[in-house]
Design an enzyme around this catalytic site. Structure first.
Site, mmCIF file in Angstrom:
data_model
loop_
_atom_site.group_PDB
_atom_site.id
_atom_site.type_symbol
_atom_site.label_atom_id
_atom_site.label_comp_id
_atom_site.label_asym_id
_atom_site.label_seq_id
_atom_site.Cartn_x
_atom_site.Cartn_y
_atom_site.Cartn_z
ATOM 1 N N THR A 17 44.697 39.690 45.168
ATOM 2 C CA THR A 17 44.719 41.126 44.989
ATOM 3 C C THR A 17 46.049 41.548 44.395
ATOM 4 O OG1 THR A 17 44.441 43.279 46.089
ATOM 5 C CG2 THR A 17 45.616 41.574 47.306
ATOM 6 N N HIS A 18 46.043 42.702 43.737
ATOM 7 C CA HIS A 18 47.280 43.323 43.264
ATOM 8 C C HIS A 18 47.549 44.592 44.069
ATOM 9 C CE1 HIS A 18 46.687 40.492 40.024
ATOM 10 N NE2 HIS A 18 47.805 40.865 39.447
ATOM 11 N N LYS A 22 46.154 46.123 50.691
ATOM 12 C CA LYS A 22 45.195 45.083 51.082
ATOM 13 C C LYS A 22 45.938 43.819 51.521
ATOM 14 C CE LYS A 22 41.297 44.843 48.971
ATOM 15 N NZ LYS A 22 40.202 44.618 47.982
ATOM 16 N N ASP A 78 35.298 41.087 48.217
ATOM 17 C CA ASP A 78 34.588 42.070 47.408
ATOM 18 C C ASP A 78 33.709 42.845 48.366
ATOM 19 O OD1 ASP A 78 34.406 42.964 44.647
ATOM 20 O OD2 ASP A 78 32.275 42.532 44.815
ATOM 21 N N SER A 79 33.707 44.147 48.230
ATOM 22 C CA SER A 79 32.979 44.967 49.189
ATOM 23 C C SER A 79 32.454 46.219 48.521
ATOM 24 C CB SER A 79 33.890 45.339 50.367
ATOM 25 O OG SER A 79 35.045 46.034 49.918
ATOM 26 N N GLY A 175 37.739 55.884 50.150
ATOM 27 C CA GLY A 175 36.485 55.540 49.510
ATOM 28 C C GLY A 175 35.350 56.425 50.000
ATOM 29 N N TYR A 176 34.237 55.806 50.373
ATOM 30 C CA TYR A 176 33.055 56.533 50.825
ATOM 31 C C TYR A 176 33.060 56.784 52.338
ATOM 32 C CZ TYR A 176 31.064 55.207 46.244
ATOM 33 O OH TYR A 176 30.829 55.040 44.896
ATOM 34 N N ASP A 177 34.153 56.467 53.012
ATOM 35 C CA ASP A 177 34.223 56.612 54.470
ATOM 36 C C ASP A 177 33.810 58.003 54.975
ATOM 37 O OD1 ASP A 177 35.018 54.010 54.707
ATOM 38 O OD2 ASP A 177 37.078 54.445 55.330
ATOM 39 N N LYS A 197 37.940 51.684 63.794
ATOM 40 C CA LYS A 197 37.111 51.355 62.636
ATOM 41 C C LYS A 197 37.248 49.878 62.287
ATOM 42 C CE LYS A 197 36.956 51.697 57.661
ATOM 43 N NZ LYS A 197 37.641 52.126 56.439
#
Length: 217
Positions: A17-18, A22, A78-79, A175-177, A197
Site C-alpha cells: 500500500t501507499h 492502512k 482488497d475490499s 467510505g460507505y460506512d 467496528k
C-alpha cells in the site's frame, strides 16, 4: 486458501500500500506476532494496475508485484461493498464509484481525494429506482493476500453482512460506512466506536483467518 506448506510469516513483511493509515492499522494488528512491516510506498515500489475482476485477483496482483519487487513476503488487501439488489455492485469498483468524472466537477476533498457522499448517493439512487420494497441487504468483503518471492501465496476472505440505510449517519467511519448497518445492529459503521467496528468488520474476519493459519502453533 491456506499458505503453501512451509511458508509462514516472520521477520520483515511488505504491506502493499501507499496509504500511511492502512500501514499503521495492519502494522498494529501484526505487531504481537513479531512481524516488522514496511509499506510499498516507503520502498518506492510501483502501484500496479488493479485489472482483476474479483477482490481475490486484485489482492493477489498487488501482493505479487510487491513481493517480486522487494524480494520479501508481501501482504495486500482488497475490499469493497457489495449490494444484493445491484447484482453485487459496486464490488471491485467500490472506490471507483467515488471518483468524480470531468462532468461531475472537481474531485472531492475527503479521504484519498474521493467523494464518498457522491458514491453513497449513486448506490441509493439505483436502489430507489427499484421501488420502496427493494432488497436493501449487502455486505462488505475483504480479501487479504500474502505472496512470497518464490511464487507461493495465501488468501484469506472476510465478510460482514448488513443493510443499506439512507440518509447517511455518523462521522466515525469512512467510505460507505455511514449507510451500512451491520446485521443485528441499529447503528451504522460510522456511528460505532472504531474499536468496536474493528472487532466485527470484514477486515477483522479476514485477519482472524490469517492469524489462525500463519501463527497458530
Amino acid at each position: 486458501m491456506a499458505a503453501t506448506a512451509g511458508h509462514r510469516l516472520a521477520g520483515k513483511l511488505v504491506i502493499a500500500t501507499h496509504n500511511a493509515g492502512k500501514l499503521r492499522e495492519i502494522s498494529a494488528l501484526l505487531a504481537p506476532y513479531g512481524v516488522d512491516c514496511v509499506s510499498a510506498g516507503e520502498l518506492g515500489l510501483p502501484e500496479p494496475a488493479e485489472t482483476g475482476t474479483s477482490f481475490v485477483e486484485n489482492a493477489l496482483i498487488k501482493a505479487r508485484v510487491a513481493a517480486e519487487a522487494a524480494g520479501l513476503p508481501a501482504l495486500a488487501d482488497d475490499s469493497g461493498l457489495c449490494v444484493v439488489a445491484l447484482g453485487g455492485r459496486p464490488g471491485v469498483y467500490t472506490a471507483d464509484w467515488a471518483e468524480r468524472q470531468w462532468f461531475e466537477g472537481e474531485p472531492g476533498q475527503d479521504w484519498q481525494g474521493r467523494d464518498w457522499y457522491m458514491a453513497m448517493g449513486k448506490v441509493e439512487g439505483l436502489l430507489a429506482e427499484q421501488g420502496p420494497s427493494v432488497d436493501r441487504s449487502g455486505w462488505f468483503a475483504c480479501v487479504l493476500a500474502i505472496a512470497w518471492p518464490d511464487g507461493a501465496s495465501a488468501v484469506y476472505e472476510g465478510r460482514v453482512d448488513g443493510t443499506l440505510t439512507w440518509p447517511p449517519r455518523g462521522a466515525l467511519g469512512f467510505g460507505y460506512d455511514p449507510v451500512f448497518v451491520p446485521l443485528g445492529g441499529t447503528l451504522t459503521f460510522a456511528e460505532i466506536d472504531p474499536a468496536d467496528k474493528h472487532r466485527i468488520s470484514h477486515r477483522a474476519d479476514a485477519f482472524a483467518k490469517l492469524v489462525a493459519d500463519q501463527f497458530a502453533d
